[in-house]
Design a protein around this motif. Structure first.
Motif, PDB file in Angstrom:
ATOM      1  N   UNK A   1      41.944  69.926   0.541  1.00 42.00           N
ATOM      2  CA  UNK A   1      41.021  70.727  -0.343  1.00 42.00           C
ATOM      3  C   UNK A   1      40.486  70.035  -1.494  1.00 42.00           C
ATOM      4  N   UNK A   2      39.205  70.202  -1.794  1.00 44.43           N
ATOM      5  CA  UNK A   2      38.650  69.794  -3.102  1.00 44.43           C
ATOM      6  C   UNK A   2      38.508  70.964  -3.916  1.00 44.43           C
ATOM      7  N   UNK A   3      38.651  70.769  -5.111  1.00 44.49           N
ATOM      8  CA  UNK A   3      38.470  71.674  -6.496  1.00 44.49           C
ATOM      9  C   UNK A   3      36.884  71.535  -6.648  1.00 44.49           C
ATOM     10  N   UNK A   4      36.460  70.653  -7.345  1.00 48.31           N
ATOM     11  CA  UNK A   4      35.146  70.420  -7.865  1.00 48.31           C
ATOM     12  C   UNK A   4      34.372  69.181  -7.146  1.00 48.31           C
ATOM     13  N   UNK A   5      33.456  69.420  -6.495  1.00 48.31           N
ATOM     14  CA  UNK A   5      32.624  68.364  -5.871  1.00 48.31           C
ATOM     15  C   UNK A   5      31.068  68.141  -6.658  1.00 48.31           C
ATOM     16  N   UNK A   6      30.959  66.942  -7.069  1.00 51.14           N
ATOM     17  CA  UNK A   6      29.553  66.742  -7.708  1.00 51.14           C
ATOM     18  C   UNK A   6      28.635  65.989  -6.433  1.00 51.14           C
ATOM     19  N   UNK A   7      27.566  66.502  -6.515  1.00 52.87           N
ATOM     20  CA  UNK A   7      26.533  66.002  -5.558  1.00 52.87           C
ATOM     21  C   UNK A   7      25.247  65.552  -6.306  1.00 52.87           C
ATOM     22  N   UNK A   8      24.953  64.371  -6.176  1.00 53.35           N
ATOM     23  CA  UNK A   8      23.775  63.561  -7.158  1.00 53.35           C
ATOM     24  C   UNK A   8      22.688  63.876  -6.203  1.00 53.35           C
ATOM     25  N   UNK A   9      21.369  64.378  -6.790  1.00 59.40           N
ATOM     26  CA  UNK A   9      20.046  64.626  -5.997  1.00 59.40           C
ATOM     27  C   UNK A   9      19.129  63.908  -6.624  1.00 59.40           C
ATOM     28  N   UNK A  10      18.243  63.460  -5.825  1.00 62.75           N
ATOM     29  CA  UNK A  10      16.902  62.687  -6.584  1.00 62.75           C
ATOM     30  C   UNK A  10      15.907  63.134  -5.803  1.00 62.75           C
ATOM     31  N   UNK A  11      15.952  64.037  -4.664  1.00 65.12           N
ATOM     32  CA  UNK A  11      14.816  64.451  -3.835  1.00 65.12           C
ATOM     33  C   UNK A  11      14.396  63.691  -2.779  1.00 65.12           C
ATOM     34  N   UNK A  12      15.239  62.621  -2.477  1.00 62.17           N
ATOM     35  CA  UNK A  12      15.004  62.111  -1.189  1.00 62.17           C
ATOM     36  C   UNK A  12      15.712  62.564  -0.344  1.00 62.17           C
ATOM     37  N   UNK A  13      15.587  62.016   0.990  1.00 60.14           N
ATOM     38  CA  UNK A  13      16.154  62.460   2.158  1.00 60.14           C
ATOM     39  C   UNK A  13      17.689  62.591   2.076  1.00 60.14           C
ATOM     40  N   UNK A  14      18.148  61.044   1.858  1.00 60.62           N
ATOM     41  CA  UNK A  14      19.757  60.914   1.736  1.00 60.62           C
ATOM     42  C   UNK A  14      20.343  62.111   0.814  1.00 60.62           C
ATOM     43  N   UNK A  15      19.553  62.175  -0.294  1.00 62.58           N
ATOM     44  CA  UNK A  15      20.334  63.050  -1.326  1.00 62.58           C
ATOM     45  C   UNK A  15      20.293  64.686  -0.695  1.00 62.58           C
TER      46      UNK A  15
ATOM     47  N   UNK B   1      13.950  70.614  -8.890  1.00 65.01           N
ATOM     48  CA  UNK B   1      14.502  70.275  -7.739  1.00 65.01           C
ATOM     49  C   UNK B   1      15.996  70.909  -7.854  1.00 65.01           C
ATOM     50  N   UNK B   2      16.660  70.908  -9.079  1.00 71.32           N
ATOM     51  CA  UNK B   2      17.946  71.538  -9.338  1.00 71.32           C
ATOM     52  C   UNK B   2      17.778  73.181  -9.102  1.00 71.32           C
ATOM     53  N   UNK B   3      16.786  73.792  -9.132  1.00 71.90           N
ATOM     54  CA  UNK B   3      16.624  75.210  -8.887  1.00 71.90           C
ATOM     55  C   UNK B   3      16.530  75.339  -7.594  1.00 71.90           C
ATOM     56  N   UNK B   4      15.840  74.373  -6.672  1.00 71.42           N
ATOM     57  CA  UNK B   4      15.980  74.398  -5.341  1.00 71.42           C
ATOM     58  C   UNK B   4      17.346  74.266  -4.629  1.00 71.42           C
ATOM     59  N   UNK B   5      17.842  73.286  -5.272  1.00 74.44           N
ATOM     60  CA  UNK B   5      19.118  72.930  -4.759  1.00 74.44           C
ATOM     61  C   UNK B   5      20.144  74.274  -4.788  1.00 74.44           C
ATOM     62  N   UNK B   6      20.019  74.798  -5.881  1.00 74.94           N
ATOM     63  CA  UNK B   6      20.932  75.766  -6.253  1.00 74.94           C
ATOM     64  C   UNK B   6      20.661  77.049  -5.242  1.00 74.94           C
ATOM     65  N   UNK B   7      19.304  77.164  -5.022  1.00 79.16           N
ATOM     66  CA  UNK B   7      19.045  78.415  -4.092  1.00 79.16           C
ATOM     67  C   UNK B   7      19.535  78.077  -2.591  1.00 79.16           C
TER      68      UNK B   7
END
Length: 120
Positions: free
Chosen positions: A1-15, A71-77
């Motif tokens: 089990x993980x507590x906090x996970x960071x996800x780095x995004x840049x708009x690419x398909x891989x992110x 992008x961050x708003x979209x990801x949060x959604x």
């Protein structure tokens, strides 16, 4: 089990794939919290610090920051209903992500750079 996970995004398909992995972890209760981060890279060349170039680059950088916010708003959604935080940073992406990860983070998820077909 993980507590906090960071996800780095840049708009690419891989992110986007990285974000979907974080969503899967939240849905399966493998992670408790996700922080989605976008890092707007800064210019490091001295030529960019002249007034002539700043007149051109400052509006472009402002646009980059605005697109990062969108992008961050979209990801949060996409992660609505889960424990999610978004963060916009400025600097060199690897260094900024590493600094952020030192503050109570259990896992960092990033997309691949996709330099060759084998890495994908």
């Amino acid at each position: 089990m993980y507590g906090k996970v960071i996800v780095a995004v840049d708009g690419s398909d891989s992110s986007q794939k990285a974000l979907q992995e974080a969503k899967r972890m939240l849905a399966n209760q493998v992670a408790q919290e996700v922080e989605v981060v976008y890092v707007a890279p800064t210019f490091r060349n001295e030529i960019f610090y002249t007034d002539k170039y700043n007149a051109v680059l400052n509006p472009l950088y402002a646009q980059m920051l605005a697109e990062g916010e969108k992008l961050l708003e979209k990801c949060a959604g996409e992660l609505e209903g889960y424990n999610v935080k978004t963060t916009l940073l400025k600097g060199e992406p690897p260094a900024e992500i590493a600094k952020l990860a030192k503050n109570n983070c259990d896992l960092v998820i990033v997309g691949s750079r996709g330099k060759n077909p084998i890495s994908n």
